[in-house]
Motif scaffolding. Structure first.
Motif, PDB file in Angstrom:
ATOM      1  N   LEU A  54       2.745  -4.620   0.365  1.00  0.00           N
ATOM      2  CA  LEU A  54       2.260  -5.800  -0.149  1.00  0.00           C
ATOM      3  C   LEU A  54       0.768  -6.520   0.540  1.00  0.00           C
ATOM      4  CD1 LEU A  54       2.026  -8.125  -2.291  1.00  0.00           C
ATOM      5  CD2 LEU A  54       3.981  -9.046  -1.168  1.00  0.00           C
ATOM      6  N   VAL A  55       1.140  -6.589   1.890  1.00  0.00           N
ATOM      7  CA  VAL A  55      -0.150  -6.964   2.670  1.00  0.00           C
ATOM      8  C   VAL A  55      -1.132  -6.137   2.672  1.00  0.00           C
ATOM      9  CG1 VAL A  55      -0.586  -7.827   4.952  1.00  0.00           C
ATOM     10  CG2 VAL A  55       1.692  -8.485   3.814  1.00  0.00           C
ATOM     11  N   ALA A  56      -1.022  -4.906   2.504  1.00  0.00           N
ATOM     12  CA  ALA A  56      -2.063  -3.999   2.584  1.00  0.00           C
ATOM     13  C   ALA A  56      -2.942  -4.431   1.201  1.00  0.00           C
ATOM     14  CB  ALA A  56      -1.688  -2.543   2.457  1.00  0.00           C
ATOM     15  N   TYR A  57      -2.349  -4.405  -0.054  1.00  0.00           N
ATOM     16  CA  TYR A  57      -2.882  -4.715  -1.100  1.00  0.00           C
ATOM     17  C   TYR A  57      -3.750  -6.094  -0.871  1.00  0.00           C
ATOM     18  CZ  TYR A  57      -3.951  -6.289  -5.873  1.00  0.00           C
ATOM     19  OH  TYR A  57      -4.564  -6.707  -7.197  1.00  0.00           O
ATOM     20  N   LEU A  58      -3.058  -7.178  -0.493  1.00  0.00           N
ATOM     21  CA  LEU A  58      -3.451  -8.511  -0.332  1.00  0.00           C
ATOM     22  C   LEU A  58      -4.773  -8.254   0.546  1.00  0.00           C
ATOM     23  CD1 LEU A  58      -0.458 -10.737   0.166  1.00  0.00           C
ATOM     24  CD2 LEU A  58      -1.977 -10.657  -1.801  1.00  0.00           C
ATOM     25  N   GLN A  59      -4.931  -7.464   1.528  1.00  0.00           N
ATOM     26  CA  GLN A  59      -6.009  -7.433   2.481  1.00  0.00           C
ATOM     27  C   GLN A  59      -7.167  -6.624   1.627  1.00  0.00           C
ATOM     28  OE1 GLN A  59      -6.340  -8.277   5.683  1.00  0.00           O
ATOM     29  NE2 GLN A  59      -8.437  -7.450   5.743  1.00  0.00           N
ATOM     30  N   TRP A  60      -6.549  -5.494   0.940  1.00  0.00           N
ATOM     31  CA  TRP A  60      -7.728  -4.896  -0.030  1.00  0.00           C
ATOM     32  C   TRP A  60      -8.398  -5.519  -0.975  1.00  0.00           C
ATOM     33  CZ3 TRP A  60      -7.495  -3.886  -5.341  1.00  0.00           C
ATOM     34  CH2 TRP A  60      -8.527  -3.063  -5.706  1.00  0.00           C
ATOM     35  N   VAL A 100      -3.369   5.111  -0.254  1.00  0.00           N
ATOM     36  CA  VAL A 100      -3.496   4.769  -1.875  1.00  0.00           C
ATOM     37  C   VAL A 100      -2.214   4.647  -2.489  1.00  0.00           C
ATOM     38  CG1 VAL A 100      -4.258   5.728  -4.134  1.00  0.00           C
ATOM     39  CG2 VAL A 100      -5.624   6.187  -1.904  1.00  0.00           C
ATOM     40  N   ALA A 101      -1.358   5.462  -1.961  1.00  0.00           N
ATOM     41  CA  ALA A 101       0.148   5.114  -2.808  1.00  0.00           C
ATOM     42  C   ALA A 101       0.882   3.695  -2.073  1.00  0.00           C
ATOM     43  CB  ALA A 101       1.028   6.178  -2.134  1.00  0.00           C
ATOM     44  N   ALA A 102       0.343   3.411  -1.054  1.00  0.00           N
ATOM     45  CA  ALA A 102       1.064   2.149  -0.350  1.00  0.00           C
ATOM     46  C   ALA A 102       0.148   0.880  -1.039  1.00  0.00           C
ATOM     47  CB  ALA A 102       0.750   1.948   1.005  1.00  0.00           C
ATOM     48  N   LEU A 103      -0.985   1.126  -1.384  1.00  0.00           N
ATOM     49  CA  LEU A 103      -1.804   0.148  -2.248  1.00  0.00           C
ATOM     50  C   LEU A 103      -1.400  -0.131  -3.519  1.00  0.00           C
ATOM     51  CD1 LEU A 103      -5.480   1.019  -0.594  1.00  0.00           C
ATOM     52  CD2 LEU A 103      -4.149  -1.199  -0.219  1.00  0.00           C
ATOM     53  N   GLN A 104      -1.173   1.262  -4.177  1.00  0.00           N
ATOM     54  CA  GLN A 104      -0.664   0.861  -5.492  1.00  0.00           C
ATOM     55  C   GLN A 104       0.737   0.403  -5.525  1.00  0.00           C
ATOM     56  OE1 GLN A 104      -0.323   5.098  -6.899  1.00  0.00           O
ATOM     57  NE2 GLN A 104      -2.935   5.174  -7.183  1.00  0.00           N
ATOM     58  N   ASN A 105       1.663   0.755  -4.683  1.00  0.00           N
ATOM     59  CA  ASN A 105       2.808   0.022  -4.624  1.00  0.00           C
ATOM     60  C   ASN A 105       2.794  -1.755  -4.322  1.00  0.00           C
ATOM     61  OD1 ASN A 105       5.900  -0.179  -4.653  1.00  0.00           O
ATOM     62  ND2 ASN A 105       5.738  -0.432  -2.311  1.00  0.00           N
ATOM     63  N   GLY A 106       1.757  -1.816  -3.682  1.00  0.00           N
ATOM     64  CA  GLY A 106       1.599  -3.325  -3.222  1.00  0.00           C
ATOM     65  C   GLY A 106       0.964  -4.048  -4.507  1.00  0.00           C
ATOM     66  N   ALA A 107       0.273  -3.361  -5.101  1.00  0.00           N
ATOM     67  CA  ALA A 107      -0.294  -4.135  -6.305  1.00  0.00           C
ATOM     68  C   ALA A 107       0.712  -4.148  -7.292  1.00  0.00           C
ATOM     69  CB  ALA A 107      -1.346  -3.118  -7.194  1.00  0.00           C
ATOM     70  N   ASP A 143      -4.689 -19.954  -4.885  1.00  0.00           N
ATOM     71  CA  ASP A 143      -5.376 -18.484  -5.297  1.00  0.00           C
ATOM     72  C   ASP A 143      -5.381 -17.711  -3.914  1.00  0.00           C
ATOM     73  OD1 ASP A 143      -7.162 -17.170  -7.585  1.00  0.00           O
ATOM     74  OD2 ASP A 143      -7.871 -16.842  -5.771  1.00  0.00           O
ATOM     75  N   LEU A 144      -4.797 -16.399  -4.354  1.00  0.00           N
ATOM     76  CA  LEU A 144      -4.461 -15.298  -3.391  1.00  0.00           C
ATOM     77  C   LEU A 144      -5.699 -14.200  -3.107  1.00  0.00           C
ATOM     78  CD1 LEU A 144      -0.668 -14.689  -3.791  1.00  0.00           C
ATOM     79  CD2 LEU A 144      -1.790 -16.270  -2.209  1.00  0.00           C
ATOM     80  N   THR A 145      -6.618 -14.499  -3.770  1.00  0.00           N
ATOM     81  CA  THR A 145      -7.570 -13.475  -3.896  1.00  0.00           C
ATOM     82  C   THR A 145      -8.044 -12.972  -2.540  1.00  0.00           C
ATOM     83  OG1 THR A 145      -8.432 -14.319  -5.998  1.00  0.00           O
ATOM     84  CG2 THR A 145      -9.559 -12.440  -4.752  1.00  0.00           C
ATOM     85  N   VAL A 146      -8.385 -14.053  -1.681  1.00  0.00           N
ATOM     86  CA  VAL A 146      -8.727 -13.994  -0.250  1.00  0.00           C
ATOM     87  C   VAL A 146      -7.944 -14.449   0.665  1.00  0.00           C
ATOM     88  CG1 VAL A 146     -11.335 -13.815  -0.867  1.00  0.00           C
ATOM     89  CG2 VAL A 146     -10.064 -16.220  -0.621  1.00  0.00           C
ATOM     90  N   ILE A 147      -6.407 -14.690   0.495  1.00  0.00           N
ATOM     91  CA  ILE A 147      -5.598 -15.132   1.378  1.00  0.00           C
ATOM     92  C   ILE A 147      -5.578 -14.534   2.553  1.00  0.00           C
ATOM     93  CG2 ILE A 147      -3.887 -13.848   0.480  1.00  0.00           C
ATOM     94  CD1 ILE A 147      -3.620 -17.662   1.724  1.00  0.00           C
ATOM     95  N   ALA A 148      -5.684 -13.162   2.610  1.00  0.00           N
ATOM     96  CA  ALA A 148      -5.403 -12.446   3.919  1.00  0.00           C
ATOM     97  C   ALA A 148      -6.693 -12.902   4.887  1.00  0.00           C
ATOM     98  CB  ALA A 148      -5.641 -10.683   3.613  1.00  0.00           C
ATOM     99  N   ARG A 149      -7.985 -13.011   4.138  1.00  0.00           N
ATOM    100  CA  ARG A 149      -9.020 -13.214   4.961  1.00  0.00           C
ATOM    101  C   ARG A 149      -9.121 -14.654   5.582  1.00  0.00           C
ATOM    102  NH1 ARG A 149     -14.371 -11.343   1.857  1.00  0.00           N
ATOM    103  NH2 ARG A 149     -15.151 -11.870   3.742  1.00  0.00           N
ATOM    104  N   SER A 150      -8.564 -15.344   4.662  1.00  0.00           N
ATOM    105  CA  SER A 150      -8.581 -16.993   5.228  1.00  0.00           C
ATOM    106  C   SER A 150      -7.345 -17.219   6.243  1.00  0.00           C
ATOM    107  CB  SER A 150      -8.269 -17.744   4.000  1.00  0.00           C
ATOM    108  OG  SER A 150      -6.936 -17.612   3.556  1.00  0.00           O
TER     109      SER A 150
END
Length: 251
Positions: A206-212, A38-45, A110-117
């Motif tokens: 940052l990548v963890a947040y993009l993936q989430w 969770v801390a990593a996701l918050q920092n990524g955000a 747009d980067l909403t689904v950039i990790a999936r794409s």
């Protein structure tokens, strides 16, 4: 803040529709344990809204969805909202699409689904982004002054250069084909505000947040799937024993 805005406006422009050339390059493995940290996701955000959101939108993600990674509405409003004052709004940018195309050569995607794409046969989308964001280098032959080992001739300068520092890539002749050159490492020109280990950790967040962000319910979906499989296994065992008990006296 002014310096940050100028840095953001000068960075993070990706040529829309362009594809990364991964020929001959092995993608680095993204540390997947970050996805449940969770801390990593918050920092990524935090990194995302400070270094990506001025040029790139995340039009399918609402600010209030960040509550799912442990942030309160007050924290979201005070620390992560710069483009709107409504926590229920989507993560859009005020950058005009026509101006962006004129300045950067293309509208930043747009980067909403950039990790999936960006998932491919050579690795996941998270692997690609983790490799891409850590492999910028100075190249004076390019209009932006930057190039990228994972995406040659990318139209986007390094958005994280102040933290990573500036470096150049060294190439040498391929011993198997003298007409080609192969990557031989980086030479650091100026240090960044973070050391290499700290920088890699920040990019991983940052990548963890993009993936989430591409699938906020991914963790819930996985947990639900595991629960269903456990239930089916128990039910199968019970059905098997009931079947044995029912037919035991039948000859």
């Amino acid at each position: 803040m002014k310096k940050l805005i100028l840095t953001l406006l000068a960075t993070f422009a990706i040529v829309s529709g362009a594809q990364a050339s991964e020929a001959g390059m092995v993608l680095d493995k993204f540390p997947r344990e970050r996805l449940t940290d969770v801390a990593a996701l918050q920092n990524g955000a935090k990194v995302f809204v400070n270094y990506c959101l001025n040029c790139h939108s995340a039009a399918f993600m609402r600010y209030n969805r960040l509550r799912d990674i442990g942030l309160t509405e007050a924290q979201i409003k005070d620390n992560l909202m710069f483009a709107t004052d409504k926590v229920g709004e989507t993560m859009k940018v005020s950058l005009d699409a026509n101006q962006a195309k004129e300045w950067f050569g293309a509208t930043p995607p747009d980067l909403t689904v950039i990790a999936r794409s960006r998932a491919s046969h050579s690795g996941t989308g998270a692997d690609y982004l983790y490799t891409f964001l850590r492999n910028f280098y100075r190249d004076d032959t390019k209009a932006t002054g930057w190039n990228n080992l994972a995406f040659p001739s990318v139209g986007m300068p390094n958005p994280l250069w102040e933290m990573q520092g500036q470096r150049v890539a060294k190439f040498e002749a391929d011993p198997h084909d003298k007409t080609h050159q192969v990557f031989a490492g980086y030479e650091q020109l100026a240090p960044g505000s973070l050391n290499p280990q700290e920088f890699d950790a920040m990019v991983a967040d940052l990548v963890a947040y993009l993936q989430w962000m591409g699938e906020p319910v991914q963790g819930q979906r996985v947990r639900l799937g595991v629960g269903v499989l456990i239930f089916l296994a128990l039910f199968t065992f019970i059905a098997w024993r009931l079947n044995a008990a029912y037919w035991k006296d039948v000859k």
